[in-house]
Every structure is written in C-alpha cells, then in structure tokens.
Design a protein around this motif. Structure first.
Motif, PDB file in Angstrom:
ATOM      1  N   LEU A  71       0.836  -1.193   0.000  1.00 46.87           N
ATOM      2  CA  LEU A  71       0.000   0.000   0.000  1.00 46.87           C
ATOM      3  C   LEU A  71       0.875   1.248   0.000  1.00 46.87           C
ATOM      4  O   LEU A  71       1.693   1.450   0.910  1.00 46.87           O
ATOM      5  CB  LEU A  71      -0.912   0.012   1.231  1.00 46.87           C
ATOM      6  CG  LEU A  71      -1.844  -1.203   1.393  1.00 46.87           C
ATOM      7  CD1 LEU A  71      -2.506  -1.181   2.759  1.00 46.87           C
ATOM      8  CD2 LEU A  71      -2.889  -1.210   0.289  1.00 46.87           C
ATOM      9  N   ILE A  72       0.703   2.074  -1.010  1.00 44.68           N
ATOM     10  CA  ILE A  72       1.436   3.336  -1.105  1.00 44.68           C
ATOM     11  C   ILE A  72       0.506   4.453  -0.631  1.00 44.68           C
ATOM     12  O   ILE A  72      -0.588   4.636  -1.164  1.00 44.68           O
ATOM     13  CB  ILE A  72       1.909   3.609  -2.543  1.00 44.68           C
ATOM     14  CG1 ILE A  72       2.727   2.430  -3.081  1.00 44.68           C
ATOM     15  CG2 ILE A  72       2.713   4.918  -2.594  1.00 44.68           C
ATOM     16  CD1 ILE A  72       4.015   2.166  -2.350  1.00 44.68           C
ATOM     17  N   ALA A  73       0.975   5.181   0.385  1.00 48.96           N
ATOM     18  CA  ALA A  73       0.140   6.210   1.017  1.00 48.96           C
ATOM     19  C   ALA A  73       0.849   7.558   0.988  1.00 48.96           C
ATOM     20  O   ALA A  73       1.616   7.886   1.904  1.00 48.96           O
ATOM     21  CB  ALA A  73      -0.175   5.809   2.460  1.00 48.96           C
ATOM     22  N   PRO A  74       0.627   8.357  -0.057  1.00 46.53           N
ATOM     23  CA  PRO A  74       1.236   9.687  -0.100  1.00 46.53           C
ATOM     24  C   PRO A  74       0.802  10.524   1.101  1.00 46.53           C
ATOM     25  O   PRO A  74      -0.377  10.553   1.462  1.00 46.53           O
ATOM     26  CB  PRO A  74       0.699  10.277  -1.406  1.00 46.53           C
ATOM     27  CG  PRO A  74       0.334   9.090  -2.235  1.00 46.53           C
ATOM     28  CD  PRO A  74      -0.155   8.063  -1.264  1.00 46.53           C
ATOM     29  N   ALA A  76      -2.014   5.817  -6.075  1.00 48.71           N
ATOM     30  CA  ALA A  76      -1.984   5.749  -4.613  1.00 48.71           C
ATOM     31  C   ALA A  76      -3.090   4.828  -4.100  1.00 48.71           C
ATOM     32  O   ALA A  76      -4.175   4.751  -4.672  1.00 48.71           O
ATOM     33  CB  ALA A  76      -2.138   7.141  -4.009  1.00 48.71           C
ATOM     34  N   ASP A  77      -2.808   4.139  -2.992  1.00 49.64           N
ATOM     35  CA  ASP A  77      -3.788   3.257  -2.359  1.00 49.64           C
ATOM     36  C   ASP A  77      -4.542   3.964  -1.229  1.00 49.64           C
ATOM     37  O   ASP A  77      -5.736   3.762  -1.052  1.00 49.64           O
ATOM     38  CB  ASP A  77      -3.091   2.021  -1.794  1.00 49.64           C
ATOM     39  CG  ASP A  77      -2.390   1.222  -2.870  1.00 49.64           C
ATOM     40  OD1 ASP A  77      -3.091   0.610  -3.700  1.00 49.64           O
ATOM     41  OD2 ASP A  77      -1.146   1.225  -2.897  1.00 49.64           O
ATOM     42  N   GLU A  88       2.861  -0.362   9.027  1.00 47.06           N
ATOM     43  CA  GLU A  88       3.060   0.828   8.198  1.00 47.06           C
ATOM     44  C   GLU A  88       4.347   1.522   8.623  1.00 47.06           C
ATOM     45  O   GLU A  88       4.694   1.536   9.805  1.00 47.06           O
ATOM     46  CB  GLU A  88       1.864   1.770   8.385  1.00 47.06           C
ATOM     47  CG  GLU A  88       1.872   2.996   7.483  1.00 47.06           C
ATOM     48  CD  GLU A  88       0.542   3.744   7.553  1.00 47.06           C
ATOM     49  OE1 GLU A  88       0.121   4.302   6.523  1.00 47.06           O
ATOM     50  OE2 GLU A  88      -0.076   3.778   8.635  1.00 47.06           O
ATOM     51  N   MET A  89       5.054   2.095   7.660  1.00 42.90           N
ATOM     52  CA  MET A  89       6.279   2.840   7.933  1.00 42.90           C
ATOM     53  C   MET A  89       6.086   4.284   7.481  1.00 42.90           C
ATOM     54  O   MET A  89       5.586   4.542   6.384  1.00 42.90           O
ATOM     55  CB  MET A  89       7.458   2.210   7.188  1.00 42.90           C
ATOM     56  CG  MET A  89       8.826   2.803   7.534  1.00 42.90           C
ATOM     57  SD  MET A  89       9.356   2.405   9.204  1.00 42.90           S
ATOM     58  CE  MET A  89       9.690   0.643   9.062  1.00 42.90           C
ATOM     59  N   ALA A 123       2.474  -1.077   4.400  1.00 39.87           N
ATOM     60  CA  ALA A 123       1.988   0.242   3.968  1.00 39.87           C
ATOM     61  C   ALA A 123       3.123   1.249   4.105  1.00 39.87           C
ATOM     62  O   ALA A 123       3.822   1.280   5.128  1.00 39.87           O
ATOM     63  CB  ALA A 123       0.780   0.669   4.794  1.00 39.87           C
ATOM     64  N   PHE A 124       3.283   2.080   3.095  1.00 38.93           N
ATOM     65  CA  PHE A 124       4.450   2.949   3.007  1.00 38.93           C
ATOM     66  C   PHE A 124       3.991   4.403   2.836  1.00 38.93           C
ATOM     67  O   PHE A 124       3.416   4.763   1.806  1.00 38.93           O
ATOM     68  CB  PHE A 124       5.329   2.522   1.832  1.00 38.93           C
ATOM     69  CG  PHE A 124       5.702   1.066   1.877  1.00 38.93           C
ATOM     70  CD1 PHE A 124       6.844   0.653   2.539  1.00 38.93           C
ATOM     71  CD2 PHE A 124       4.888   0.101   1.294  1.00 38.93           C
ATOM     72  CE1 PHE A 124       7.176  -0.705   2.602  1.00 38.93           C
ATOM     73  CE2 PHE A 124       5.208  -1.249   1.351  1.00 38.93           C
ATOM     74  CZ  PHE A 124       6.365  -1.656   2.008  1.00 38.93           C
ATOM     75  N   VAL A 125       4.255   5.202   3.861  1.00 36.52           N
ATOM     76  CA  VAL A 125       3.902   6.613   3.815  1.00 36.52           C
ATOM     77  C   VAL A 125       5.080   7.382   3.232  1.00 36.52           C
ATOM     78  O   VAL A 125       6.204   7.282   3.728  1.00 36.52           O
ATOM     79  CB  VAL A 125       3.579   7.146   5.232  1.00 36.52           C
ATOM     80  CG1 VAL A 125       3.244   8.638   5.179  1.00 36.52           C
ATOM     81  CG2 VAL A 125       2.428   6.355   5.845  1.00 36.52           C
ATOM     82  N   ALA A 126       4.837   8.153   2.187  1.00 42.56           N
ATOM     83  CA  ALA A 126       5.900   8.935   1.562  1.00 42.56           C
ATOM     84  C   ALA A 126       5.365  10.313   1.221  1.00 42.56           C
ATOM     85  O   ALA A 126       4.307  10.435   0.593  1.00 42.56           O
ATOM     86  CB  ALA A 126       6.423   8.238   0.312  1.00 42.56           C
ATOM     87  N   GLY A 127       6.073  11.326   1.652  1.00 42.34           N
ATOM     88  CA  GLY A 127       5.642  12.694   1.400  1.00 42.34           C
ATOM     89  C   GLY A 127       6.447  13.358   0.313  1.00 42.34           C
ATOM     90  O   GLY A 127       6.047  13.399  -0.857  1.00 42.34           O
ATOM     91  N   SER A 128       7.618  13.866   0.679  1.00 42.46           N
ATOM     92  CA  SER A 128       8.429  14.604  -0.286  1.00 42.46           C
ATOM     93  C   SER A 128       8.887  13.724  -1.435  1.00 42.46           C
ATOM     94  O   SER A 128       9.046  14.206  -2.564  1.00 42.46           O
ATOM     95  CB  SER A 128       9.633  15.237   0.419  1.00 42.46           C
ATOM     96  OG  SER A 128      10.379  14.262   1.132  1.00 42.46           O
ATOM     97  N   ALA A 129       9.085  12.419  -1.192  1.00 40.16           N
ATOM     98  CA  ALA A 129       9.523  11.522  -2.270  1.00 40.16           C
ATOM     99  C   ALA A 129       8.496  11.455  -3.383  1.00 40.16           C
ATOM    100  O   ALA A 129       8.849  11.270  -4.557  1.00 40.16           O
ATOM    101  CB  ALA A 129       9.781  10.125  -1.715  1.00 40.16           C
TER     102      ALA A 129
END
Length: 230
Positions: A9-12, A34-35, A177-178, A197-203
C-alpha cells in the motif's frame, strides 16, 4: 497471512502537498496509483507543530476516492476520534506514547466504538514494540515511525526496521506501516523487514512524475519482499 498475500500500500502524505491546490493534489496522486491518502493531524502539544482538524479532513474526504489514513499525533486521541471518523477517516491511528500500557486497551475500544474500519497504534523511533504484545490481536495496524514526528522531510532511521521484524516474530498479522523518510532508496528494506503500507511525502509530491515514482516504489517493495523470502 504469508508475505505474498500481504498488500503493498502506497500512502502519499498530504503534509507534503500544495495545500493551496489540495483537491488537485489528491487527484494527482490518485491518478498515479496511490492506495491511501495519509493525513497527519498534529496539535502543537504532543508534537511541536500544528496541522489540520476535522473540517479539512472532511473536505479531503469529499475530494478523495481512496481511503483516508488519519494519523493522530495529538495528546487526546479518544476525545477527538469520533470527529475524525465522522469526517471520513478509514484508518485512525493514535500514539502509544500518549496512552501507554494503562490506557491503550481502553483507547482501542473507544476508537473501535466509533465505527472506524481500522484502528492503529503508532510508536516513535525510540519506543520499543514489546509492550504492544497484549494488544496485538485488537489492532488492525501498527505504524512504525522512522523519523521523530512533527515535521516532514527528515532522514530515515534504519534501526527501526528491527522493530518491524520483531512485530512479525511476536505474531502480529495485521498491517505494519512505515512513516518517515520512505523513498525509493529505503522502501525495499522496509518491505523486506515486513512492512505493508508505506507513507511517503516529499519523495512523491516532490517528484516530477508521481505515477512513475509510485510505480517504482511498488516495484522495489515487491523486490524487497522477494529478496527476504529467498
């Protein structure tokens, strides 16, 4: 559940989006694959920053087509839980550092009673996961912070990966989740350790092509899992 059965799961993180164009930003990452949409709620007390409250979450929910992953970095999560669920939270996560061993069970029950589909708990980088063991069966998600909460753009702390592996050793079968410094350079290691689940902001929001970035992150996460399974 085996690793092959687990979702990626990609979580911007909307903390990194352009808030003046938040509806467009939501649409942009949704179109990119995005998921979830990760929404950081900060109260200026538990963490030294202020972000958004239920009215803005409600507005995001109205614009979104995918679930809202709401992370409560606040001192009174139970008090405000219902308001955020009413605003559209699909996942509602609070911090172990706020409730501790004495209050976590009651907090899980109270948040579950709001009708939210998924209840999560988060631990800071310097918090061990062993004290969570009595609560593992009552949680849907555990969010491992890989930076200290409060501000975006921090560097990933690799030592937290041992906590993900430990949670799996302890028998936790829910989502892990990370959050913090997750990017193409770090996501494979996160996935190999057992993260879903992967939280990514600036990336993501700092990328010229968010769709390509998320596709690459998903590929790297899958490869990380495969490498760990060999």
């Amino acid at each position: 559940m085996t690793d092959s059965d687990r979702p990626i799961l990609i979580a911007p993180s909307l903390l990194s989006c352009d808030f003046a164009r938040i509806g467009e930003e939501v649409a942009r990452v949704e179109a990119g694959g995005a998921d979830w949409l990760h929404v950081d709620v900060m109260d200026g007390h538990f963490v030294p920053n202020l972000t958004i409250g239920p009215p803005i979450v409600k507005a995001i929910h109205a614009a979104a087509r995918i679930p809202l992953d709401v992370h409560l970095m606040i001192s009174e999560p139970v008090r405000y839980a219902e308001a955020f669920v009413d605003a559209g939270a699909h996942v509602l996560t609070f911090h172990w550092e706020v409730t501790g061993a004495a209050g976590t069970g009651a907090a899980i029950e109270a948040i579950r009673a709001t009708g939210v589909p998924a209840v999560g708990i988060s631990v800071n980088p310097d918090t061990p996961v062993e004290p969570l063991e009595p609560f593992l069966d009552s949680l849907d998600l555990i969010l491992v912070m890989s930076v200290f909460p409060g501000f975006g753009g921090q560097k990933f702390i690799p030592e937290v990966l041992t906590k993900v592996r430990r949670l799996r050793e302890m028998g936790f079968e829910g989502l892990i989740e990370m959050d913090g410094g997750v990017a193409p350079a770090t996501i494979a290691d996160c996935a190999a350790a057992g993260t879903d689940a992967f939280v990514a902001g600036s990336a993501i929001f700092g990328s010229e092509d968010v769709a390509a970035t998320m596709k690459e992150m998903r590929r790297l996460a899958a490869e990380g899992r495969q490498t760990a399974a060999i």
